[in-house]
Design a protein around this motif. Sequence first.
Motif, short mmCIF file in Angstrom:
data_model
loop_
_atom_site.label_atom_id
_atom_site.label_comp_id
_atom_site.label_asym_id
_atom_site.label_seq_id
_atom_site.Cartn_x
_atom_site.Cartn_y
_atom_site.Cartn_z
N UNK B 256 0.57 -1.28 0.31
CA UNK B 256 0.45 -0.10 0.59
C UNK B 256 0.85 0.92 -0.01
N UNK B 257 0.86 2.26 -1.11
CA UNK B 257 1.03 3.40 -0.72
C UNK B 257 1.19 4.55 0.07
N UNK B 258 1.70 4.98 0.34
CA UNK B 258 1.41 6.29 1.83
C UNK B 258 0.42 7.37 1.05
N UNK B 259 -0.04 7.15 0.02
CA UNK B 259 -0.71 7.88 -0.32
C UNK B 259 -2.77 7.57 0.01
N UNK B 260 -2.14 5.78 -0.73
CA UNK B 260 -3.64 5.23 -0.28
C UNK B 260 -3.80 5.07 1.62
N UNK B 261 -2.92 5.02 2.15
CA UNK B 261 -3.15 5.44 3.63
C UNK B 261 -3.15 6.57 4.04
N UNK B 270 -12.37 7.35 12.06
CA UNK B 270 -11.48 6.12 12.79
C UNK B 270 -10.15 5.62 12.53
N UNK B 271 -9.72 5.52 10.98
CA UNK B 271 -8.79 4.56 11.24
C UNK B 271 -7.19 5.64 11.00
N UNK B 272 -6.87 5.44 11.56
CA UNK B 272 -5.83 7.20 12.02
C UNK B 272 -4.47 6.60 11.03
N UNK B 273 -3.43 7.11 10.44
CA UNK B 273 -2.43 6.79 9.99
C UNK B 273 -1.74 6.44 10.75
N UNK B 274 -1.00 4.84 10.73
CA UNK B 274 -0.53 3.54 11.24
C UNK B 274 0.91 3.96 12.18
#
Lengths: 473, 473
Positions: B256-261, B270-274
């Motif tokens: 998964x590229x950075x842009x996807x996340x 609710x889905x934070x950058x991990x």
Amino acid sequence: MNHAEFLTACRDLLGRDHVLTEHTDTGAYLTDQRKRYVGHALAVLRPADAAQTAALVRLCVAYGVPMVPQGGNTGLAGGATPDTSGRQVVISLRRLDRIRQVDADNLTLTAEAGCLLANVQVAAAAAERLFPLSLAAEGSCTIGGNLATNAGGTAVLRYGNARELCLGLEVVTPQGELWDGLRGLRKDNTGYDLRDLFIGAEGTLGLITAATLKLFAQPAARMTALAALDSPADALALLNLAQRMAGPLLTGFELMSDFCLQLVAQVFTSQRYPFSQPYAQSVLLELSDNESEAHARELLERILNAAIEQGIVRDAIVANSLAQSNALWHLRESIPLAQSARGLNIKHDIAVPVSQVPAFIAATDPIVQRIAPGARMVTFGHLGDGNLHYNVMAPDGIDPAAFLKQYQTPVTTAVHDSVHAHRGTISAEHGLGQFKRDASAHYKSPVEIALMRALKSAFDPLGLMNPGKVLPD
Amino acid sequence: MNHAEFLTACRDLLGRDHVLTEHTDTGAYLTDQRKRYVGHALAVLRPADAAQTAALVRLCVAYGVPMVPQGGNTGLAGGATPDTSGRQVVISLRRLDRIRQVDADNLTLTAEAGCLLANVQVAAAAAERLFPLSLAAEGSCTIGGNLATNAGGTAVLRYGNARELCLGLEVVTPQGELWDGLRGLRKDNTGYDLRDLFIGAEGTLGLITAATLKLFAQPAARMTALAALDSPADALALLNLAQRMAGPLLTGFELMSDFCLQLVAQVFTSQRYPFSQPYAQSVLLELSDNESEAHARELLERILNAAIEQGIVRDAIVANSLAQSNALWHLRESIPLAQSARGLNIKHDIAVPVSQVPAFIAATDPIVQRIAPGARMVTFGHLGDGNLHYNVMAPDGIDPAAFLKQYQTPVTTAVHDSVHAHRGTISAEHGLGQFKRDASAHYKSPVEIALMRALKSAFDPLGLMNPGKVLPD
């Protein structure tokens, strides 16, 4: 057809040295491995590469010459032997023996059809990868032949047959066109699966000149154990348990009856019966482990202890080293050799659903005994695949050749009938060739035979590509 | 043809309730999942079982009516949508929804074509076995459709595509004959591989009515980790390392590229950058382990520590529980949803050799930027299979619909050209249907197209079975 003109054209294309017509040169190509078939041929033709193979096929088409493709000539069903007319040619692919590419990061290797299986294994190992197809003839069979017959072997439980190990093919069609299907892709949904149609077709739909094969990470360790059991049903229970506990690490699961191990001990004095007392069945288990030898051994011990606690296994030996693992495999591999040492057998290469193996043996042994009283059953094989070498040996004191002559046909017919009744196959690993062509057609439905004939006519309307193999004329 | 007479015969065969002709009843069957195609049909026909399906096909042949087989109608290439002529019929297989047999000891399950994939999974689990095919549509797609399109999904790395999970088929031929190829055998070398010919043929060679599928021992644990990396090349190095250390335990490897996340974090609060800082690439790794959760976690940690030491991985999160594993997967699964939330994208379902993924991305991103400056690349997918969802999103502030209209054709053409140059495929998982039929033919060799046409003519000389799909007319 003008034979002389055709052979001159062949010499112009391939060079004089690669058009063999003298019996001293052609003899080895004209008899099959088991010496069941002896053919005649107009010539044995040895093209140098795929383009030359395609040109040669076009030449054969132009002159109406039937072609018999051949790899290492180690097949067990006569699929690579010409008929006795002397009008066919053998096209030997042995000179197409280059490893074209190893792509370690893609876990693929592209090999020409004439590469020996052992050389493919070596090329993979040189790149620190595993090509897992392995069988007794690996030093003399070719990868093209392995694919044409969809070879099996001892690691099918984990890695599948030759079919499952191939991602792409290069094929010369019966019209002499070259199809480049050498894809190294794990996913490709763009149309009909031509690859799997050529695999297992025994050269009747086209001629495989190269293949892109799947490689795997090399396991860190292989570890083997031998378990003693009371019955095939217990062996099946052990298979279940081992698959639950080891999952895909289980790469081998070979069943051997007491008689098999007794026979090995009698014929080869260095190979003693492995247990302190006889048990009805033994199972050889192999794990391939990417962690370590210690992890593999510990896991094998855990599986066998659980099986002993559940009353499935009576005794067990876990190898302490690779050498001991090899010694256990040597026992298994000695069974066919011990059989041969005692003379000819009635051999069957059959498979049934794994769950049906105990019922199949229980139903079929008495049938064979009714036909041939006192015959000795040599039952062993790849239980994990449902594939048994269900062989029948003459009674003690009876001449094997006379036994074979009298009983081969009725015994084999009865065994195959029983296989069919258990929804099995009469050729698990070896293919049909000329040997099982008619028997297979007997058991297949008319719908299936009609579909197969439609395929053959669509690809090879002139019927020049390995005629008389796979399908009855 | 007499339509009224044909429909009367259909009603006699199937019962009135299963011959749908009113638009209120047929509408849902006539539009594809992505609403790209809206067809018309003489009727939607719903046979009850395989015998009725065969009789129905014979009826269609007698009246010369073209047939479009359909399962859950979740396909992404328009393969199950009739044309707009109103002269075709849809044959819905949804009523063939029985699990016919579960043979736990043989690790097989026989399901009718209309079974939902989720129901097949449930039936396997009820026998304490795993059917590993898994994809987003599993609650509404059917196993017959999965096989007709050779569906992929998230576990291909370990278990293969739908093709590799099927041992046998039952098929109605274009002539309305029923072929019983429901074998549950791991080895069977008796002739041409009809099974794999029907799989992936998208209903153009015959109509799958049932299948015998492979099951596996259920793993004791599944464990997931997320690794942060600098580049696709490092992701490839991590894949190598993980395959060497975990072998077949590695069941998932998603890039998964950075842009996807970032996109997921923007759309779903609710889905934070991990990670605590952005990294160019992330990889989700999954192990399936037959020993224990503890063993899986320990192995994942060992792999990631080795990768950090080698400078391949910058940061990593190993799940502590199944819930945390699911949360990491949820990140991955949210990417297409986040994309949709921001409007239409130019989507590509492509695969290249795994080793070529970094070079493909490096070569193709600038080409897309030259055509559509500022376009945002949404690159993610199954790196372990070389299968990328290489999607292109409108630049910030540009209307997605207008962007799509202007750039879809030139961008897709350029991406597919680049895929072809990297020896890849323009349809990795989704098939051709009507959507990619012409593009695929453009890249295939004349030899391959001729072989495919020969197959189609041999099996379906009247051209009544799903015409206009897979192959150009």
